[in-house]
Enzyme design. Structure first.
Site, PDB file in Angstrom:
ATOM      1  N   HIS A  17       0.848  -1.207   0.000  1.00 26.74           N
ATOM      2  CA  HIS A  17       0.000   0.000   0.000  1.00 26.74           C
ATOM      3  C   HIS A  17       0.878   1.250   0.000  1.00 26.74           C
ATOM      4  CE1 HIS A  17      -3.139  -2.568   2.335  1.00 26.74           C
ATOM      5  NE2 HIS A  17      -3.592  -2.410   1.104  1.00 26.74           N
ATOM      6  N   LYS A  41     -17.982  -5.727   7.518  1.00 27.59           N
ATOM      7  CA  LYS A  41     -16.778  -6.520   7.789  1.00 27.59           C
ATOM      8  C   LYS A  41     -16.377  -6.377   9.251  1.00 27.59           C
ATOM      9  CE  LYS A  41     -14.302  -6.542   3.366  1.00 27.59           C
ATOM     10  NZ  LYS A  41     -13.043  -6.129   2.718  1.00 27.59           N
ATOM     11  N   ARG A  90      -1.591  -6.226  -7.994  1.00 28.83           N
ATOM     12  CA  ARG A  90      -0.453  -7.068  -7.614  1.00 28.83           C
ATOM     13  C   ARG A  90      -0.222  -8.172  -8.639  1.00 28.83           C
ATOM     14  NH1 ARG A  90      -2.855  -8.341  -1.846  1.00 28.83           N
ATOM     15  NH2 ARG A  90      -4.596  -8.468  -3.280  1.00 28.83           N
ATOM     16  N   SER A 128      -2.868  -7.662   3.349  1.00 29.33           N
ATOM     17  CA  SER A 128      -3.199  -7.426   4.753  1.00 29.33           C
ATOM     18  C   SER A 128      -3.586  -8.740   5.424  1.00 29.33           C
ATOM     19  CB  SER A 128      -4.357  -6.427   4.866  1.00 29.33           C
ATOM     20  OG  SER A 128      -3.981  -5.189   4.335  1.00 29.33           O
TER      21      SER A 128
HETATM   22  O1  PNS Z   1      -8.563  -2.724   0.272  1.00 31.76           O
HETATM   23  P1  PNS Z   1      -9.772  -3.330  -0.375  1.00 31.76           P
HETATM   24  O2  PNS Z   1     -10.612  -4.056   0.648  1.00 31.76           O
HETATM   25  O3  PNS Z   1      -9.423  -4.178  -1.554  1.00 31.76           O
HETATM   26  O4  PNS Z   1     -10.641  -2.098  -0.919  1.00 31.76           O
HETATM   27  C1  PNS Z   1     -11.876  -2.308  -1.547  1.00 31.76           C
HETATM   28  C2  PNS Z   1     -12.638  -0.985  -1.672  1.00 31.76           C
HETATM   29  C3  PNS Z   1     -12.770  -0.313  -0.325  1.00 31.76           C
HETATM   30  C4  PNS Z   1     -11.895  -0.060  -2.606  1.00 31.76           C
HETATM   31  C5  PNS Z   1     -14.023  -1.308  -2.293  1.00 31.76           C
HETATM   32  O5  PNS Z   1     -14.620  -2.353  -1.580  1.00 31.76           O
HETATM   33  C6  PNS Z   1     -14.936  -0.093  -2.282  1.00 31.76           C
HETATM   34  O6  PNS Z   1     -14.730   0.833  -3.037  1.00 31.76           O
HETATM   35  N1  PNS Z   1     -15.933  -0.138  -1.391  1.00 31.76           N
HETATM   36  C7  PNS Z   1     -16.890   0.931  -1.215  1.00 31.76           C
HETATM   37  C8  PNS Z   1     -18.187   0.608  -1.965  1.00 31.76           C
HETATM   38  C9  PNS Z   1     -17.959   0.827  -3.447  1.00 31.76           C
HETATM   39  O7  PNS Z   1     -17.764   1.941  -3.874  1.00 31.76           O
HETATM   40  N2  PNS Z   1     -17.913  -0.283  -4.226  1.00 31.76           N
HETATM   41  C10 PNS Z   1     -17.524  -0.190  -5.629  1.00 31.76           C
HETATM   42  C11 PNS Z   1     -18.698  -0.387  -6.533  1.00 31.76           C
HETATM   43  S1  PNS Z   1     -18.864  -2.114  -6.857  1.00 31.76           S
END
Ligand code: PNS
Length: 161
Positions: A17, A41, A90, A128
């Site tokens: 990150h 979560k 990644r 993570s």
């Molecule tokens: O670090 P992560 O868990 O891979 O991040 C995922 C994240 C937070 C970027 C994604 O789940 C997200 O944007 N969540 C908020 C809801 C949203 O906007 N979803 C995208 C439309 S499907």
């Protein structure tokens, strides 16, 4: 002013990150790291703890600020007046989900583009989830996460036992 949002869970922040944060911050005037406050979560760290850890890890990067958000990433980006969402890739296994998310986001807000950066190869295997597992079993996480957060992760892993 070119502004981007890097959304994520950051539970906890890893060197992968941090690499994406450093590199994307160099491409824009301001990078906002958005920590998702996701009630569905059960994270290891509270959203406040994740923000503090990110702030500590990024304290030397002057154009980065860390904020929390709930709801959609595109809505948060719009609120921040950001034109870009940053995501790290990644491996090919990330790509399908990330592509779907980028298309979905763009269909919801055509003014916000997703900027993909390929993770530095030396961090490409870090997540993570694996950091938490290694810490839980007492393994060495010093090569996976920023120095500023190592002790906090071990302490929390110990508390969870
Ligand atoms: O670090 P992560 O868990 O891979 O991040 C995922 C994240 C937070 C970027 C994604 O789940 C997200 O944007 N969540 C908020 C809801 C949203 O906007 N979803 C995208 C439309 S499907």
């Amino acid at each position: 002013m070119k502004r981007a949002v890097y959304p994520g869970s950051f539970d906890p922040v890893t060197l992968g990150h941090l690499d994406i944060i450093e590199r994307s911050a160099s491409l824009v005037d301001e990078l906002i790291v958005g920590v998702l406050n996701n009630h569905a979560k059960t994270p290891l760290f509270s959203v406040e703890e994740r923000v503090t850890m990110l702030q500590d890890a990024t304290k030397d990067i002057t154009n980065v600020r860390v904020e929390t958000f709930s709801g959609l990433s595109v809505d948060f980006a719009k609120q921040c007046n950001a034109g870009f969402l940053v995501r790290g890739l990644r491996a090919i296994t990330d790509f399908e989900y990330e592509l779907q998310m980028a298309h979905t986001n763009r269909s919801m807000d055509s003014e916000i583009d997703t900027l993909f950066l390929t993770t530095n190869l030396k961090y490409a295997y870090i997540s993570s989830t694996t950091v938490k597992e290694v810490a839980f079993y007492g393994g060495d996480i010093t090569h996976f996460v920023p120095e500023a957060v190592i002790d906090r992760i071990y302490r929390r892993a110990e508390e969870k036992k």
